[in-house]
Enzyme design. Sequence first.
Site, PDB file in Angstrom:
ATOM      1  N   ALA A  67       0.851  -1.191   0.000  1.00  0.00           N
ATOM      2  CA  ALA A  67       0.000   0.000   0.000  1.00  0.00           C
ATOM      3  C   ALA A  67       0.885   1.238   0.000  1.00  0.00           C
ATOM      4  O   ALA A  67       2.004   1.211   0.535  1.00  0.00           O
ATOM      5  CB  ALA A  67      -0.879  -0.002   1.247  1.00  0.00           C
ATOM      6  N   GLY A 110       0.720  -5.304   0.740  1.00  0.00           N
ATOM      7  CA  GLY A 110      -0.398  -5.451  -0.196  1.00  0.00           C
ATOM      8  C   GLY A 110       0.017  -5.985  -1.558  1.00  0.00           C
ATOM      9  O   GLY A 110      -0.810  -6.556  -2.279  1.00  0.00           O
ATOM     10  N   GLU A 113       0.156  -9.640  -0.962  1.00  0.00           N
ATOM     11  CA  GLU A 113      -1.224 -10.114  -0.795  1.00  0.00           C
ATOM     12  C   GLU A 113      -1.965 -10.191  -2.126  1.00  0.00           C
ATOM     13  O   GLU A 113      -2.819 -11.045  -2.320  1.00  0.00           O
ATOM     14  CB  GLU A 113      -1.957  -9.194   0.198  1.00  0.00           C
ATOM     15  N   GLU A 133       4.233  -5.407   7.379  1.00  0.00           N
ATOM     16  CA  GLU A 133       3.297  -4.445   7.966  1.00  0.00           C
ATOM     17  C   GLU A 133       3.570  -4.147   9.432  1.00  0.00           C
ATOM     18  O   GLU A 133       3.340  -3.030   9.907  1.00  0.00           O
ATOM     19  CB  GLU A 133       1.841  -4.958   7.820  1.00  0.00           C
TER      20      GLU A 133
END
Length: 259
Positions: A67, A110, A113, A133
């Site tokens: 992200a 992300g 992911e 994270e």
Amino acid sequence: MSTFQNIEVKRDQGIFWLTLNRPDVRNALDQTMLREIGLAVQEAEADPEVKVIVFKGAGGKSFAAGADIKQLRDREPLEALVPGMQGLYSQIEKSTKATVAVVEGYALGGGCELALACDIRIATERAKFGLPELNLGIIPGAGGTQRLSRIVGKGHALDMILTGKFVSGEEAHRIGLVQYSIASDNLNEKINEVIDPILKKGPVAIQLAKQAVHHGYDLSGDAAMWIEKLSQAVAFGTEDKHEGTSAFIEKRKPNFNNR
Ligand code: CO8
């Protein structure tokens, strides 16, 4: 076909190439990019010619570094409850098309992911997977805690999540995080070798098979077997089933047509 700001898309003989394109920030996933990925996947879904969606990162250094941390810093608690990145990745997992992530360089947070939500993961020798994270005081929130542990088992998942360590393409292959570990020379040729067998299958069978796996995975054995049975009943009613079985008996290649 739409034009996009932070991704590039290209259709070529059944393949929908979706390239994350912010190389200056290692293809960090900002809100624009996430919205565009959602729209592009919808476009691919609506195109009966598309059998496979391939996700790549531009620039060779990174698939996606997670992200966009500049945007993340200002996000409020309730914003974590909207479908967001987690919802997008579930949309990708449930796609009726086969999905492939080709990871060169970093697949972090992300970005990792996103790869986890795909059906097949290919890593080059330059790949580095990680869920860092916790370094930012948050947790993997786009399916990482669940998909990673289902794919590699709780031990490896907790090791990656708690340490935030980066895992090479080779190591990712060893622990089952990726299905293919390849050298990055002649990359497109190697990607095509992986995808080609899928392109030869009937689209209805691709869809039914992957959905039986994904939807059945979290159910009880009996319920999942029933999903498999119902999916097979649908397959039995298709022209593609008649074509596939006839082609075998007549010793020719099948010509599937999505009916
Ligand atoms: N967001 C924003 N900018 C980034 C990001 C990112 N994730 N990653 C890299 N960049 C930027 C850097 O700030 C830098 O910008 P500038 O040139 O303006 O300084 C540029 O990209 C290049 O980065 P580096 O100089 O650091 O390049 P390196 O090759 O040395 O390192 C790394 C590359 C290893 C990728 C490093 O940049 C890094 O560690 N990035 C952050 C990785 C990270 O922590 N990712 C996880 C993000 S959190 C997340 O994904 C949560 C998802 C779930 C959210 C759910 C919400 C509800």
